[in-house]
Scaffold this motif. Structure first.
Motif, PDB file in Angstrom:
ATOM      1  N   ASP A  64       0.834  -1.210   0.000  1.00 39.73           N
ATOM      2  CA  ASP A  64       0.000   0.000   0.000  1.00 39.73           C
ATOM      3  C   ASP A  64       0.865   1.256   0.000  1.00 39.73           C
ATOM      4  O   ASP A  64       0.560   2.239  -0.679  1.00 39.73           O
ATOM      5  CB  ASP A  64      -0.924   0.016   1.219  1.00 39.73           C
ATOM      6  N   ASN A  65       1.950   1.214   0.770  1.00 37.58           N
ATOM      7  CA  ASN A  65       2.867   2.357   0.822  1.00 37.58           C
ATOM      8  C   ASN A  65       3.528   2.575  -0.533  1.00 37.58           C
ATOM      9  O   ASN A  65       3.712   3.719  -0.982  1.00 37.58           O
ATOM     10  CB  ASN A  65       3.945   2.138   1.882  1.00 37.58           C
ATOM     11  N   ILE A  66       3.924   1.476  -1.184  1.00 36.50           N
ATOM     12  CA  ILE A  66       4.575   1.560  -2.486  1.00 36.50           C
ATOM     13  C   ILE A  66       3.619   2.172  -3.511  1.00 36.50           C
ATOM     14  O   ILE A  66       3.980   3.109  -4.236  1.00 36.50           O
ATOM     15  CB  ILE A  66       5.035   0.159  -2.952  1.00 36.50           C
ATOM     16  N   GLU A  67       2.406   1.640  -3.554  1.00 36.15           N
ATOM     17  CA  GLU A  67       1.421   2.132  -4.531  1.00 36.15           C
ATOM     18  C   GLU A  67       1.068   3.596  -4.291  1.00 36.15           C
ATOM     19  O   GLU A  67       0.928   4.377  -5.237  1.00 36.15           O
ATOM     20  CB  GLU A  67       0.166   1.263  -4.465  1.00 36.15           C
ATOM     21  N   ARG A  68       0.952   3.985  -3.028  1.00 44.45           N
ATOM     22  CA  ARG A  68       0.603   5.370  -2.711  1.00 44.45           C
ATOM     23  C   ARG A  68       1.710   6.327  -3.140  1.00 44.45           C
ATOM     24  O   ARG A  68       1.442   7.399  -3.697  1.00 44.45           O
ATOM     25  CB  ARG A  68       0.325   5.510  -1.211  1.00 44.45           C
ATOM     26  N   ALA A  69       2.953   5.939  -2.905  1.00 40.06           N
ATOM     27  CA  ALA A  69       4.089   6.789  -3.290  1.00 40.06           C
ATOM     28  C   ALA A  69       4.154   6.956  -4.807  1.00 40.06           C
ATOM     29  O   ALA A  69       4.439   8.053  -5.316  1.00 40.06           O
ATOM     30  CB  ALA A  69       5.393   6.188  -2.766  1.00 40.06           C
ATOM     31  N   ILE A  70       3.897   5.867  -5.536  1.00 43.66           N
ATOM     32  CA  ILE A  70       3.919   5.925  -7.003  1.00 43.66           C
ATOM     33  C   ILE A  70       2.800   6.824  -7.520  1.00 43.66           C
ATOM     34  O   ILE A  70       3.004   7.653  -8.417  1.00 43.66           O
ATOM     35  CB  ILE A  70       3.802   4.509  -7.605  1.00 43.66           C
ATOM     36  N   LYS A  71       1.618   6.698  -6.938  1.00 39.08           N
ATOM     37  CA  LYS A  71       0.478   7.505  -7.386  1.00 39.08           C
ATOM     38  C   LYS A  71       0.695   8.988  -7.100  1.00 39.08           C
ATOM     39  O   LYS A  71       0.212   9.851  -7.838  1.00 39.08           O
ATOM     40  CB  LYS A  71      -0.809   7.014  -6.721  1.00 39.08           C
ATOM     41  N   LYS A  72       1.435   9.301  -6.050  1.00 36.52           N
ATOM     42  CA  LYS A  72       1.775  10.700  -5.789  1.00 36.52           C
ATOM     43  C   LYS A  72       2.671  11.235  -6.902  1.00 36.52           C
ATOM     44  O   LYS A  72       2.546  12.383  -7.311  1.00 36.52           O
ATOM     45  CB  LYS A  72       2.483  10.830  -4.438  1.00 36.52           C
ATOM     46  N   GLY A  73       3.555  10.380  -7.386  1.00 38.72           N
ATOM     47  CA  GLY A  73       4.457  10.784  -8.458  1.00 38.72           C
ATOM     48  C   GLY A  73       3.745  10.962  -9.788  1.00 38.72           C
ATOM     49  O   GLY A  73       4.061  11.878 -10.555  1.00 38.72           O
ATOM     50  N   THR A  74       2.796  10.091 -10.076  1.00 32.53           N
ATOM     51  CA  THR A  74       2.076  10.174 -11.354  1.00 32.53           C
ATOM     52  C   THR A  74       0.944  11.202 -11.308  1.00 32.53           C
ATOM     53  O   THR A  74       0.331  11.500 -12.335  1.00 32.53           O
ATOM     54  CB  THR A  74       1.483   8.803 -11.730  1.00 32.53           C
TER      55      THR A  74
END
Length: 251
Positions: A64-74
């Motif tokens: 969940d942390n990984i996906e959230r960080a990526i979505k912040k970037g995109t």
């Protein structure tokens, strides 16, 4: 290699302590966000993001942390906008220090980094003052056992695509081109070697021998504090400290 090796080994041990403080997750999350912002969220088309995800998984970062960080970037979810900067300077004994920084406030970070250098016997320099002393390389360390033959590992690594191999007492250090890192790592993994570290890093083209105990203590303290700074993603230095002196120095 010794300058990179000494600090890399210290960082490797220190990372276990940092994990307890949550610092590893914070740093990786920032790298995931920056990588996704620059190259998009498609892992197969974004080598930097792929490497960041691998590092996150090795650190047992929740998905969940990984996906959230990526979505912040995109831009899929709102997040802080980070700017990437390289800071350069000189530590005690004239050691060159290079840092990868990701910040949401350039002026604040520059002032804080400048203060840390001044406080610990160094000075922050101008852009380009030391970067020319470092080269981006893939870096792999293989743990040695008593049954292993260093020369055999060296030959295997070169056959796998390594550029240079350095045999130490309990580890083998391997450098590759950044593009070949994954290929060499996978082949070594496939042959059963125990890899403790694999990353793209900056390796100094030459090193400075630090022989004074006071300089050594101040230098390692400076490097530790820079690594602990929230905006510093990576810190590199070109020092070489004798093992006997290193034993006298405690962080």
């Amino acid at each position: 290699m010794s300058g990179h090796s000494k600090w890399a080994n210290i960082k490797h041990k220190k990372a276990r302590m940092d994990a307890k403080k949550g610092k590893v997750f914070t740093r990786i999350a920032k790298e995931l966000t920056v990588a996704a912002k620059q190259g998009g969220g498609d892992v197969e088309a974004n080598a930097r993001l792929k490497a960041a995800i691998q590092k996150a998984k090795e650190a047992n970062m929740p998905n969940d942390n990984i996906e959230r960080a990526i979505k912040k970037g995109t831009g899929e979810i709102e997040g802080v906008v980070y700017e990437e900067i390289n800071y350069e300077g000189y530590g005690p004994a004239g050691v060159a220090v290079l840092m990868d920084v990701a910040t949401d406030n350039r002026n604040r970070t520059a002032a804080e980094i400048r203060h840390l250098f001044a406080k610990h016997g160094g000075n922050l320099g101008e852009s380009g003052c030391v970067a020319w002393m470092f080269e981006r390389k893939g870096y792999i360390t293989v743990d040695m056992t008593e049954e292993m033959d260093g020369e055999e590992i060296m030959l295997v690594a070169i056959e796998c695509g390594a550029e240079d191999v350095f045999v130490e007492e309990d580890t083998v250090e391997i450098t590759t081109s950044p593009e070949s890192l994954d290929q060499v790592k996978e082949q070594l993994d496939g042959q059963g070697f125990s890899i403790s570290e694999a990353e793209v890093t900056m390796i100094p083209s030459n090193t400075i021998k630090v022989t004074d105990e006071n300089d050594g203590e101040k230098l390692l303290k400076l490097m530790e504090i820079l690594e602990d700074h929230d905006d510093v993603q990576n810190a590199y230095a070109n020092f070489d400290i004798d093992d006997n002196l290193m034993e006298k120095i405690s962080l």
